[in-house]
Scaffold this motif. Structure first.
Motif, short mmCIF file in Angstrom:
data_model
loop_
_atom_site.label_atom_id
_atom_site.label_comp_id
_atom_site.label_asym_id
_atom_site.label_seq_id
_atom_site.Cartn_x
_atom_site.Cartn_y
_atom_site.Cartn_z
N CYS A 175 49.06 6.52 16.29
CA CYS A 175 47.72 7.02 15.92
C CYS A 175 46.73 6.74 17.04
CB CYS A 175 47.22 6.34 14.67
SG CYS A 175 48.24 6.49 13.23
N ASP A 176 46.64 7.61 18.00
CA ASP A 176 45.68 7.41 19.09
C ASP A 176 44.28 7.79 18.63
OD1 ASP A 176 47.79 6.68 20.68
OD2 ASP A 176 47.96 8.63 21.67
N GLY A 177 43.34 6.89 18.84
CA GLY A 177 41.95 7.17 18.52
C GLY A 177 41.60 7.06 17.04
N LEU A 178 42.37 6.31 16.28
CA LEU A 178 42.09 6.17 14.85
C LEU A 178 40.82 5.34 14.64
CD1 LEU A 178 43.14 6.58 11.92
CD2 LEU A 178 44.17 4.32 12.15
N THR A 179 39.95 5.83 13.76
CA THR A 179 38.72 5.11 13.41
C THR A 179 38.57 5.10 11.89
OG1 THR A 179 37.28 7.05 13.37
CG2 THR A 179 37.60 5.97 15.52
N ALA A 180 37.59 4.36 11.42
CA ALA A 180 37.30 4.32 9.98
C ALA A 180 36.93 5.71 9.48
CB ALA A 180 36.18 3.33 9.70
N ALA A 181 36.28 6.49 10.32
CA ALA A 181 35.92 7.86 9.92
C ALA A 181 37.17 8.67 9.60
CB ALA A 181 35.11 8.54 11.03
N GLY A 182 38.22 8.49 10.36
CA GLY A 182 39.47 9.19 10.10
C GLY A 182 40.10 8.72 8.81
N LEU A 183 40.07 7.42 8.56
CA LEU A 183 40.65 6.90 7.32
C LEU A 183 39.88 7.36 6.10
CD1 LEU A 183 41.58 3.31 8.51
CD2 LEU A 183 43.13 5.21 8.02
N ARG A 184 38.60 7.64 6.24
CA ARG A 184 37.81 8.15 5.10
C ARG A 184 38.34 9.49 4.62
NH1 ARG A 184 33.49 5.30 7.37
NH2 ARG A 184 32.84 6.93 8.78
N HIS A 185 39.01 10.25 5.48
CA HIS A 185 39.60 11.51 5.05
C HIS A 185 40.70 11.30 4.02
CE1 HIS A 185 37.34 13.73 7.97
NE2 HIS A 185 37.89 13.10 8.99
N LEU A 186 41.28 10.11 4.00
CA LEU A 186 42.36 9.82 3.07
C LEU A 186 41.84 9.36 1.71
CD1 LEU A 186 44.84 7.91 5.41
CD2 LEU A 186 44.77 10.35 4.87
N ALA A 187 40.56 9.08 1.60
CA ALA A 187 40.00 8.53 0.36
C ALA A 187 40.21 9.43 -0.84
CB ALA A 187 38.51 8.23 0.53
N GLY A 188 40.36 10.73 -0.64
CA GLY A 188 40.57 11.65 -1.75
C GLY A 188 42.02 11.74 -2.20
N LEU A 189 42.90 11.03 -1.52
CA LEU A 189 44.32 11.07 -1.87
C LEU A 189 44.59 10.04 -2.96
CD1 LEU A 189 45.88 11.37 1.70
CD2 LEU A 189 45.29 13.19 0.10
N LYS A 190 44.33 10.42 -4.19
CA LYS A 190 44.41 9.50 -5.33
C LYS A 190 45.83 9.03 -5.62
CE LYS A 190 40.03 10.05 -5.86
NZ LYS A 190 39.16 9.15 -5.17
N ALA A 191 46.86 9.75 -5.16
CA ALA A 191 48.25 9.36 -5.40
C ALA A 191 48.82 8.51 -4.27
CB ALA A 191 49.11 10.60 -5.60
N LEU A 192 48.08 8.34 -3.17
CA LEU A 192 48.61 7.62 -2.01
C LEU A 192 48.89 6.16 -2.37
CD1 LEU A 192 49.29 8.04 1.00
CD2 LEU A 192 47.03 7.14 1.52
N ALA A 193 50.16 5.77 -2.30
CA ALA A 193 50.57 4.41 -2.63
C ALA A 193 51.02 3.64 -1.40
CB ALA A 193 51.68 4.42 -3.67
N VAL A 194 51.54 4.35 -0.39
CA VAL A 194 52.06 3.70 0.82
C VAL A 194 51.45 4.37 2.05
CG1 VAL A 194 54.12 3.18 2.17
CG2 VAL A 194 54.24 3.14 -0.33
N LEU A 195 50.88 3.57 2.91
CA LEU A 195 50.31 4.07 4.16
C LEU A 195 50.81 3.17 5.29
CD1 LEU A 195 48.43 5.95 5.74
CD2 LEU A 195 46.54 4.41 5.18
N GLU A 196 51.58 3.75 6.21
CA GLU A 196 52.11 2.99 7.33
C GLU A 196 51.57 3.58 8.62
OE1 GLU A 196 56.30 2.23 7.26
OE2 GLU A 196 56.30 1.90 5.10
N LEU A 197 50.81 2.75 9.32
CA LEU A 197 50.18 3.12 10.59
C LEU A 197 50.49 2.02 11.60
CD1 LEU A 197 46.70 3.96 9.03
CD2 LEU A 197 48.44 5.63 9.69
N PRO A 198 51.76 1.85 11.99
CA PRO A 198 52.11 0.72 12.86
C PRO A 198 51.34 0.74 14.18
CG PRO A 198 53.92 2.30 12.70
CD PRO A 198 52.88 2.73 11.73
N GLY A 199 50.74 -0.40 14.48
CA GLY A 199 50.01 -0.54 15.73
C GLY A 199 48.61 0.05 15.72
N ALA A 200 48.20 0.64 14.60
CA ALA A 200 46.87 1.24 14.53
C ALA A 200 45.81 0.16 14.35
CB ALA A 200 46.80 2.23 13.37
N PRO A 201 44.67 0.34 14.99
CA PRO A 201 43.59 -0.64 14.89
C PRO A 201 42.76 -0.44 13.62
CG PRO A 201 42.93 1.12 16.36
CD PRO A 201 44.33 1.42 15.93
#
Length: 75
Positions: free
Chosen positions: A30-56
């Motif tokens: 995940c190059d260039g990952l920020t909190a703004a990018g993670l906010r896009h996932l907030a609507g994923l109500k079924a998301l149980a597992v998120l793996e972002l190895p090495g992401a800041p």
């Protein structure tokens, strides 16, 4: 869903935002990952597992994931 790499991580996560039934996401790089990018996932109500190895993922990123009520595992 397994994604090898997101060169522009925030934009790539935005593309996944409409997949409300997505339960698991693994992104190999995940190059260039920020909190703004993670906010896009907030609507994923079924998301149980998120793996972002090495992401800041910082405090703001964790706060952004608070919108994922089923999130049980973050790597």
């Amino acid at each position: 869903l397994e994604v090898g790499a997101l060169e522009r991580a925030d934009g790539g996560l935005k593309e996944l935002a409409g997949h409300e039934r997505l339960a698991g996401l693994y992104v190999g790089r995940c190059d260039g990952l920020t909190a703004a990018g993670l906010r896009h996932l907030a609507g994923l109500k079924a998301l149980a597992v998120l793996e972002l190895p090495g992401a800041p993922v910082d405090d703001a990123g964790l706060a952004a994931l608070a919108g994922c009520p089923r999130l049980e595992r973050l790597v």
